[in-house]
Write an enzyme that holds these catalytic residues in place. Structure first.
Site, PDB file in Angstrom:
ATOM      1  N   PHE A  57      34.922   3.351  21.338  1.00 57.61           N
ATOM      2  CA  PHE A  57      34.041   2.245  21.710  1.00 57.61           C
ATOM      3  C   PHE A  57      34.292   0.972  20.903  1.00 57.61           C
ATOM      4  O   PHE A  57      33.616  -0.032  21.121  1.00 57.61           O
ATOM      5  CB  PHE A  57      32.569   2.668  21.583  1.00 57.61           C
ATOM      6  CG  PHE A  57      32.144   3.106  20.193  1.00 57.61           C
ATOM      7  CD1 PHE A  57      31.840   2.183  19.209  1.00 57.61           C
ATOM      8  CD2 PHE A  57      32.029   4.457  19.890  1.00 57.61           C
ATOM      9  CE1 PHE A  57      31.442   2.586  17.937  1.00 57.61           C
ATOM     10  CE2 PHE A  57      31.625   4.870  18.616  1.00 57.61           C
ATOM     11  CZ  PHE A  57      31.340   3.930  17.639  1.00 57.61           C
ATOM     12  N   HIS A 115      21.346  -4.118  14.492  1.00 59.35           N
ATOM     13  CA  HIS A 115      22.157  -3.365  13.531  1.00 59.35           C
ATOM     14  C   HIS A 115      21.346  -3.229  12.257  1.00 59.35           C
ATOM     15  O   HIS A 115      20.607  -4.146  11.890  1.00 59.35           O
ATOM     16  CB  HIS A 115      23.464  -4.104  13.198  1.00 59.35           C
ATOM     17  CG  HIS A 115      24.147  -3.551  11.968  1.00 59.35           C
ATOM     18  ND1 HIS A 115      24.996  -2.478  12.029  1.00 59.35           N
ATOM     19  CD2 HIS A 115      24.027  -3.882  10.652  1.00 59.35           C
ATOM     20  CE1 HIS A 115      25.395  -2.182  10.790  1.00 59.35           C
ATOM     21  NE2 HIS A 115      24.833  -3.021   9.944  1.00 59.35           N
TER      22      HIS A 115
HETATM   23  P1  IDP Z   1      24.116   2.427  14.391  1.00 60.88           P
HETATM   24  O1  IDP Z   1      24.182   1.016  14.908  1.00 60.88           O
HETATM   25  O2  IDP Z   1      22.878   3.129  14.876  1.00 60.88           O
HETATM   26  O3  IDP Z   1      24.289   2.515  12.890  1.00 60.88           O
HETATM   27  P2  IDP Z   1      26.839   3.430  14.602  1.00 60.88           P
HETATM   28  O4  IDP Z   1      27.197   4.859  14.840  1.00 60.88           O
HETATM   29  O5  IDP Z   1      27.059   2.864  13.239  1.00 60.88           O
HETATM   30  O6  IDP Z   1      25.318   3.218  15.078  1.00 60.88           O
HETATM   31  O7  IDP Z   1      27.664   2.592  15.668  1.00 60.88           O
HETATM   32  C1  IDP Z   1      27.745   1.170  15.575  1.00 60.88           C
HETATM   33  C2  IDP Z   1      27.489   0.584  16.943  1.00 60.88           C
HETATM   34  O8  IDP Z   1      28.551   0.960  17.807  1.00 60.88           O
HETATM   35  C3  IDP Z   1      26.223   1.087  17.644  1.00 60.88           C
HETATM   36  O9  IDP Z   1      25.065   0.360  17.277  1.00 60.88           O
HETATM   37  C4  IDP Z   1      26.561   0.906  19.093  1.00 60.88           C
HETATM   38  O10 IDP Z   1      26.336  -0.427  19.517  1.00 60.88           O
HETATM   39  C5  IDP Z   1      28.048   1.190  19.115  1.00 60.88           C
HETATM   40  N1  IDP Z   1      28.275   2.599  19.489  1.00 60.88           N
HETATM   41  C6  IDP Z   1      28.121   3.682  18.723  1.00 60.88           C
HETATM   42  N2  IDP Z   1      28.417   4.821  19.378  1.00 60.88           N
HETATM   43  C7  IDP Z   1      28.775   4.432  20.621  1.00 60.88           C
HETATM   44  C8  IDP Z   1      29.205   5.136  21.777  1.00 60.88           C
HETATM   45  O11 IDP Z   1      29.309   6.358  21.800  1.00 60.88           O
HETATM   46  N3  IDP Z   1      29.494   4.367  22.877  1.00 60.88           N
HETATM   47  C9  IDP Z   1      29.371   3.002  22.879  1.00 60.88           C
HETATM   48  N4  IDP Z   1      28.972   2.301  21.790  1.00 60.88           N
HETATM   49  C10 IDP Z   1      28.684   3.003  20.682  1.00 60.88           C
HETATM   50 MG    MG Z   2      25.934   2.018  11.738  1.00 56.17          MG
END
Ligand code: IDP
Ligand code: MG
Length: 137
Positions: A57, A115
């Site tokens: 992603f 975020h």
């Molecule tokens: P978080 O924002 O809750 O900390 P992270 O795992 O750090 O989540 O991922 C960063 C950002 O990447 C997420 O907020 C989301 O926008 C995007 N993201 C995470 N996992 C996915 C996915 O499986 N598909 C599409 N976008 C994703």
């Molecule tokens: Mg994160």
């Protein structure tokens, strides 16, 4: 007292939710110690999210984060990192608990409105990525 970094993502800004989201932080006892509205450059977005660079992603995430202005703030308070994560809700808004920012405002896992730093160490790094120490009050 602890500090954490918050970003109101392009969907949150475009949907005029800045005030509502900031109110949730303040009502939970988090203080706004620094705040700015900017449009991320692609290199900055890539550097900020470098930990995800090998994820499928990643390209979509970067394209989304540079698609419009964001509002970045430093939040301070007791247990600020976890408190902000609780206010945000789960990454996928479909899994986020009722009453969280993502459950109430986010449309998809890409456009998930906010975020927040996920640890004290990452918070320190993320804060220094965007703010000089003398601009945090
Ligand atoms: P978080 O924002 O809750 O900390 P992270 O795992 O750090 O989540 O991922 C960063 C950002 O990447 C997420 O907020 C989301 O926008 C995007 N993201 C995470 N996992 C996915 C996915 O499986 N598909 C599409 N976008 C994703
Ligand atoms: Mg994160």
């Amino acid at each position: 007292m602890q500090e954490t970094l918050s970003i109101i993502k392009p969907d949150g800004v475009a949907n005029n939710l800045v005030g509502k989201i900031i109110s949730r932080f303040e009502e939970a006892g988090l203080e706004i110690c620094a705040i700015k509205k900017i449009r991320l450059s692609k290199p900055d977005a890539k550097a900020f999210y470098a930990v995800h660079k090998d994820q499928a992603f990643f390209a979509d995430l970067i394209d989304f984060m540079v698609s419009g202005p964001v509002v970045i703030s430093v939040l301070k308070g007791q247990d600020a990192v976890n408190k902000n994560r609780e206010l945000m809700g789960a990454t996928n808004p479909k899994e986020a608990k009722a009453g969280t920012i993502r459950a109430d405002f986010a449309k998809s896992i890409d456009a998930n409105t906010v975020h927040g730093s996920d640890s004290e160490e990452n918070a320190k790094n993320e804060i220094s990525f965007f703010f000089a120490r003398q601009d945090i009050y």
